[in-house]
Design an enzyme around this catalytic site. Structure first.
Site, PDB file in Angstrom:
ATOM      1  N   THR A 169      48.461  46.507  35.486  1.00  0.00           N
ATOM      2  CA  THR A 169      47.034  46.209  35.182  1.00  0.00           C
ATOM      3  C   THR A 169      46.367  46.983  33.854  1.00  0.00           C
ATOM      4  O   THR A 169      46.555  48.179  33.795  1.00  0.00           O
ATOM      5  CB  THR A 169      46.173  46.062  36.232  1.00  0.00           C
ATOM      6  OG1 THR A 169      45.851  47.429  36.849  1.00  0.00           O
ATOM      7  CG2 THR A 169      46.747  45.198  37.586  1.00  0.00           C
ATOM      8  N   SER A 218      46.835  55.290  38.421  1.00  0.00           N
ATOM      9  CA  SER A 218      46.976  54.046  37.559  1.00  0.00           C
ATOM     10  C   SER A 218      45.778  53.260  37.737  1.00  0.00           C
ATOM     11  O   SER A 218      45.077  53.339  38.593  1.00  0.00           O
ATOM     12  CB  SER A 218      48.180  53.117  37.938  1.00  0.00           C
ATOM     13  OG  SER A 218      48.082  52.729  39.078  1.00  0.00           O
ATOM     14  N   HIS A 219      45.468  52.419  36.606  1.00  0.00           N
ATOM     15  CA  HIS A 219      44.420  51.252  36.765  1.00  0.00           C
ATOM     16  C   HIS A 219      44.332  50.586  38.131  1.00  0.00           C
ATOM     17  O   HIS A 219      43.196  50.432  38.628  1.00  0.00           O
ATOM     18  CB  HIS A 219      44.438  50.505  35.557  1.00  0.00           C
ATOM     19  CG  HIS A 219      43.310  49.547  35.357  1.00  0.00           C
ATOM     20  ND1 HIS A 219      43.304  48.022  35.900  1.00  0.00           N
ATOM     21  CD2 HIS A 219      42.353  49.845  34.847  1.00  0.00           C
ATOM     22  CE1 HIS A 219      42.224  47.676  35.579  1.00  0.00           C
ATOM     23  NE2 HIS A 219      41.452  48.511  34.903  1.00  0.00           N
ATOM     24  N   ALA A 220      45.555  50.046  38.505  1.00  0.00           N
ATOM     25  CA  ALA A 220      45.785  49.105  39.645  1.00  0.00           C
ATOM     26  C   ALA A 220      44.955  50.147  40.864  1.00  0.00           C
ATOM     27  O   ALA A 220      44.176  49.620  41.614  1.00  0.00           O
ATOM     28  CB  ALA A 220      46.978  48.681  39.731  1.00  0.00           C
TER      29      ALA A 220
END
Length: 80
Positions: free
Chosen positions: A29, A52-54
């Site tokens: 994402t 991470s972004h997610a």
């Protein structure tokens, strides 16, 4: 948790709508996925880790997230 999987490719982000019970399945994402993530019941990504972004966004939204599966998309079909 159970829900219908929605496999989304990066270029499809703007054309996909999510139901509140859908599980977003994607490679990774980025900020363009935020509208889908806020509607999803959970997120599963092929790439990513705890920072991470997610992972970060799901933590903030309070929804389940599995990152770094390496093979979520080939194994999942939309609607299953």
């Amino acid at each position: 948790m159970t829900g219908r999987s929605r496999v989304v490719q990066g270029k499809e982000v703007g054309a996909v709508s999510m139901a509140p019970t859908d599980v977003l399945v994607c490679e990774f994402t980025d900020p363009t996925f935020l509208p889908l993530m806020t509607s999803a019941a959970a997120v599963v990504t092929d790439i990513g880790g705890v920072l991470s972004h997610a992972a970060v966004v799901c933590r903030e939204l309070g929804i389940p997230c599995v990152v770094g599966t390496g093979s979520a998309r080939p194994e999942s079909l939309t609607g299953i």
